[in-house]
Write a protein that holds these residues in place. Sequence first.
Motif, PDB file in Angstrom:
ATOM      1  N   LEU A 103       3.915   2.028  -8.510  1.00 36.87           N
ATOM      2  CA  LEU A 103       5.131   1.207  -8.480  1.00 36.87           C
ATOM      3  C   LEU A 103       5.622   0.992  -7.046  1.00 36.87           C
ATOM      4  O   LEU A 103       6.195  -0.059  -6.733  1.00 36.87           O
ATOM      5  CB  LEU A 103       6.242   1.828  -9.334  1.00 36.87           C
ATOM      6  N   HIS A 104       5.373   1.972  -6.158  1.00 38.05           N
ATOM      7  CA  HIS A 104       5.794   1.779  -4.757  1.00 38.05           C
ATOM      8  C   HIS A 104       4.977   0.669  -4.093  1.00 38.05           C
ATOM      9  O   HIS A 104       5.527  -0.201  -3.412  1.00 38.05           O
ATOM     10  CB  HIS A 104       5.634   3.083  -3.960  1.00 38.05           C
ATOM     11  N   ALA A 105       3.660   0.704  -4.292  1.00 42.08           N
ATOM     12  CA  ALA A 105       2.811  -0.338  -3.701  1.00 42.08           C
ATOM     13  C   ALA A 105       3.195  -1.709  -4.265  1.00 42.08           C
ATOM     14  O   ALA A 105       3.265  -2.696  -3.533  1.00 42.08           O
ATOM     15  CB  ALA A 105       1.339  -0.038  -3.986  1.00 42.08           C
ATOM     16  N   PHE A 145       0.867  -1.190   0.000  1.00 46.45           N
ATOM     17  CA  PHE A 145       0.000   0.000   0.000  1.00 46.45           C
ATOM     18  C   PHE A 145       0.892   1.224   0.000  1.00 46.45           C
ATOM     19  O   PHE A 145       1.963   1.233   0.611  1.00 46.45           O
ATOM     20  CB  PHE A 145      -0.906   0.007   1.246  1.00 46.45           C
ATOM     21  N   ASP A 146       0.452   2.283  -0.683  1.00 47.52           N
ATOM     22  CA  ASP A 146       1.202   3.534  -0.645  1.00 47.52           C
ATOM     23  C   ASP A 146       0.260   4.697  -0.937  1.00 47.52           C
ATOM     24  O   ASP A 146      -0.808   4.508  -1.541  1.00 47.52           O
ATOM     25  CB  ASP A 146       2.335   3.528  -1.680  1.00 47.52           C
ATOM     26  N   ALA A 147       0.637   5.882  -0.477  1.00 47.39           N
ATOM     27  CA  ALA A 147      -0.111   7.105  -0.779  1.00 47.39           C
ATOM     28  C   ALA A 147       0.855   8.273  -0.881  1.00 47.39           C
ATOM     29  O   ALA A 147       1.870   8.299  -0.180  1.00 47.39           O
ATOM     30  CB  ALA A 147      -1.149   7.371   0.319  1.00 47.39           C
ATOM     31  N   HIS A 148       0.588   9.185  -1.783  1.00 51.31           N
ATOM     32  CA  HIS A 148       1.353  10.440  -1.870  1.00 51.31           C
ATOM     33  C   HIS A 148       0.386  11.599  -2.071  1.00 51.31           C
ATOM     34  O   HIS A 148      -0.666  11.438  -2.690  1.00 51.31           O
ATOM     35  CB  HIS A 148       2.357  10.392  -3.031  1.00 51.31           C
ATOM     36  N   ARG A 149       0.789  12.776  -1.534  1.00 52.00           N
ATOM     37  CA  ARG A 149      -0.079  13.955  -1.622  1.00 52.00           C
ATOM     38  C   ARG A 149       0.210  14.736  -2.909  1.00 52.00           C
ATOM     39  O   ARG A 149       1.307  14.635  -3.458  1.00 52.00           O
ATOM     40  CB  ARG A 149       0.109  14.851  -0.394  1.00 52.00           C
TER      41      ARG A 149
HETATM   42 MG    MG Z   1       5.815   5.966  -1.803  1.00 50.12          MG
END
Ligand code: MG
Length: 383
Positions: A266-268, A232-236
């Motif tokens: 790609l991070h997730a 899981f990942d999130a960016h603002r």
């Molecule tokens: Mg990230």
Amino acid sequence: MPDTVALIVAAGRGERAPGAIPKQYRTLAGKPVLRWPIEAFLSHPKVDAVQAVIHRDDRDLYQAATAGLVLNAPVLGGTTRAESVRRGLEALDGSPPRHVLIHDGARPLVSARLIDRVAGALDHADAAAPMVPVTDTLRRRTETGYEIVPRDDLLRAQTPQGFRYEKIADAHRRFVGQPATDDIALAERANLTIAAVAGEETNIKLTTADDFIAAEKLALSSLLDVRTGTGFDAHRFGPGDHVWLCGVKVPHGSALVGHSDADVGLHALTDAILGALGAADIGAHFPPSDERWRGAPSHLFLDHAAQLVRKQGGLISHVDVTLICERPKVAPHREAMRARIADILQINADRVSVKATTSDGLGFTGRSEGIAAQAVATIRLPA
Ligand code: MG
């Protein structure tokens, strides 16, 4: 001076549909056919180096198929198999090995035990070849029908065929230009002593579509340890005019903020693969405190995770990424994203899924403050 070098001959064109890639470079259980025998010989304790002979048109395919492996630079083959082998042997002349094992690149499933037997036989013979008995009834077509051919003394010769290097190199020089179906035929002509060792039915030479199906099943049967990982990942959002999503640059009224290129997809996915390996998370492998990763393209992270799988002899069976955002629209870029991920992971695009959803106006993604992504990866490792 190396003791034993494996010479893998993959310069043949074969017969194939126009535009299709040569069979040595087609995918077998997640990796190119040619990579299978190269890895088998590279990882064998008795083999010091691997030398491939390839077709001049296949240089790019070869580089892609052998990415990350430590090999002698490839030699370009000739118009016949014998000429290709001779060029490969000549390439070893600068630092001649004691023994050479000559193998068909189209036999991907050569086992360590078979390599052992061939290499071991060279202790008491100039040449050694794996042989398997003929078990099917053989018939010869005649004018009136099909007559039975006695098979009791018939054997099928396989590769790798092993030789004392100086002797087979000499035979190839002496009989240059003469037709020979394999190297044992030349050894015979040169009166070398030849030992037969037991071949293996699984050491298939890929020729027909049926061969590929059988080999795929055999290859997968060695990868029984199936594992799943999630990420899981999130960016603002911040100022900018595009976002990176699943390796694709997507025009947008703002950018994603992060230490790297902030590609949440790609991070997730990187974390999902690391999770399946039990290998911690992306932050442990690429610490945000490390200046090297400032603005880094995230395909580096994903490629690293895929390499960890390959190093264990594993296969990425399937990946599934879900992007969660109100905007930008993902659907127009979905196929490009699948293709890009498949390219980075070195797997077929049919093993890659990219989905998108909104959160129905709820939460930070609903308020368009940023983008979130989750991913699942399924990998298969040797049991
Ligand atoms: Mg990230």
